[in-house]
Scaffold this motif. Structure first.
Motif, PDB file in Angstrom:
ATOM      1  N   THR A 138     -44.522  25.884  -6.855  1.00 31.32           N
ATOM      2  CA  THR A 138     -43.478  25.058  -6.105  1.00 31.32           C
ATOM      3  C   THR A 138     -41.969  25.907  -6.131  1.00 31.32           C
ATOM      4  O   THR A 138     -41.429  25.935  -5.223  1.00 31.32           O
ATOM      5  CB  THR A 138     -43.235  23.571  -6.640  1.00 31.32           C
ATOM      6  N   GLU A 139     -41.691  26.514  -7.614  1.00 31.46           N
ATOM      7  CA  GLU A 139     -40.476  27.104  -7.656  1.00 31.46           C
ATOM      8  C   GLU A 139     -40.555  28.354  -6.873  1.00 31.46           C
ATOM      9  O   GLU A 139     -39.370  28.656  -6.372  1.00 31.46           O
ATOM     10  CB  GLU A 139     -40.214  27.302  -8.994  1.00 31.46           C
ATOM     11  N   SER A 140     -41.634  29.012  -6.892  1.00 37.69           N
ATOM     12  CA  SER A 140     -41.615  30.338  -6.013  1.00 37.69           C
ATOM     13  C   SER A 140     -41.627  29.975  -4.640  1.00 37.69           C
ATOM     14  O   SER A 140     -41.114  31.078  -3.851  1.00 37.69           O
ATOM     15  CB  SER A 140     -42.932  31.054  -6.255  1.00 37.69           C
ATOM     16  N   GLU A 141     -41.984  28.808  -4.081  1.00 38.80           N
ATOM     17  CA  GLU A 141     -41.706  28.628  -2.577  1.00 38.80           C
ATOM     18  C   GLU A 141     -40.324  28.641  -2.182  1.00 38.80           C
ATOM     19  O   GLU A 141     -40.161  28.564  -1.127  1.00 38.80           O
ATOM     20  CB  GLU A 141     -42.637  27.269  -2.299  1.00 38.80           C
ATOM     21  N   THR A 142     -39.486  28.080  -3.165  1.00 40.17           N
ATOM     22  CA  THR A 142     -38.015  28.044  -2.786  1.00 40.17           C
ATOM     23  C   THR A 142     -37.279  29.534  -2.652  1.00 40.17           C
ATOM     24  O   THR A 142     -36.142  29.500  -2.362  1.00 40.17           O
ATOM     25  CB  THR A 142     -37.436  27.112  -3.923  1.00 40.17           C
ATOM     26  N   ARG A 143     -38.093  30.685  -3.052  1.00 36.91           N
ATOM     27  CA  ARG A 143     -37.316  31.806  -2.901  1.00 36.91           C
ATOM     28  C   ARG A 143     -37.276  32.311  -1.478  1.00 36.91           C
ATOM     29  O   ARG A 143     -37.938  31.969  -0.525  1.00 36.91           O
ATOM     30  CB  ARG A 143     -38.266  32.677  -3.526  1.00 36.91           C
ATOM     31  N   ARG A 144     -36.211  32.956  -1.106  1.00 38.88           N
ATOM     32  CA  ARG A 144     -35.717  33.660   0.005  1.00 38.88           C
ATOM     33  C   ARG A 144     -36.865  34.095   0.759  1.00 38.88           C
ATOM     34  O   ARG A 144     -37.236  33.812   2.187  1.00 38.88           O
ATOM     35  CB  ARG A 144     -34.496  34.185   0.060  1.00 38.88           C
ATOM     36  N   TRP A 145     -37.592  35.087   0.278  1.00 39.07           N
ATOM     37  CA  TRP A 145     -38.390  35.873   0.847  1.00 39.07           C
ATOM     38  C   TRP A 145     -40.006  35.454   0.503  1.00 39.07           C
ATOM     39  O   TRP A 145     -40.891  36.206   0.541  1.00 39.07           O
ATOM     40  CB  TRP A 145     -38.253  37.323   0.714  1.00 39.07           C
TER      41      TRP A 145
END
Length: 160
Positions: A138-145
C-alpha cells in the motif's frame, strides 16, 4: 567469453589473471557487458547473478532485484540466501522491481515466471506478517512513479 556469459569460462579466465589490478578491471568490464547485454539476455543475467553470488555480494544481488535484469526464476533460485541476508531490503526491492518487458521477439507469457512468482509470494508470506506485506504494498502504491509488477499483482489477488 564476453558474448556467451558462461560462468565456468569466467572463473577459468579470472583464475589465470595474476595481476590484481588487471583482474579487477577485466571483471568490471565483463560485468558491465553482462548487465547491458540485450542479446542473450537470460544468460547474461544468470551469469551476473552467479558472479555476485560467488563473491558473496548478496546485498548487491538484493539491490539488483529492482532492475528488470533478473527474472523471477532467478530471484526464486536465490531467494533464501537473500531473505536471510536482509529480508526488509529484499521486500523493498521486490515491491519496486521494474515490470518485466514482453519482448517483440517473445510475446508469450512465460509459465515458469508464473510458477516462480507463486513460489516467491509463498516465501514472502512465510517470512513476513501478512499485515506488514499489505502495508508495504500500500505504501509503495502512493509513490509517484509506482507501477505494479506481476509479483505485486499476484500477492494482492491472493491476500485480497
Amino acid at each position: 567469453m564476453p558474448f556467451t556469459f558462461e560462468f565456468e569460462d569466467y572463473e577459468f579466465i579470472r583464475d589465470r589473471i595474476s595481476n590484481e589490478e588487471e583482474k579487477k578491471k577485466w571483471r568490471t568490464q565483463i560485468l558491465s557487458r553482462a548487465k547491458t547485454a540485450y542479446q542473450n539476455r537470460g544468460q547474461s543475467a544468470r551469469f551476473y547473478i552467479q558472479v555476485l553470488h560467488s563473491e558473496g555480494r548478496v546485498k548487491k544481488m538484493i539491490e539488483e532485484v529492482t532492475d528488470s535484469l533478473f527474472s523471477y526464476e532467478q530471484i526464486a533460485e536465490y531467494f533464501d540466501i537473500m531473505v536471510a541476508t536482509d529480508k526488509r531490503s529484499l521486500l523493498a526491492s521486490l515491491i519496486t522491481k521494474r515490470a518485466e518487458q514482453i519482448s517483440f521477439y517473445n510475446p508469450q507469457e512465460n509459465p515458469q515466471s508464473n510458477e516462480a512468482i507463486a513460489l516467491i509470494a509463498e516465501k514472502l508470506v512465510q517470512n513476513f506478517d501478512i499485515d506488514y506485506l499489505k502495508l508495504a504494498i500500500t505504501e509503495s502504491e502512493t509513490r509517484r512513479w509506482y507501477q505494479p509488477n506481476k509479483l505485486i499483482q499476484f500477492i494482492k489477488q491472493k491476500l485480497g
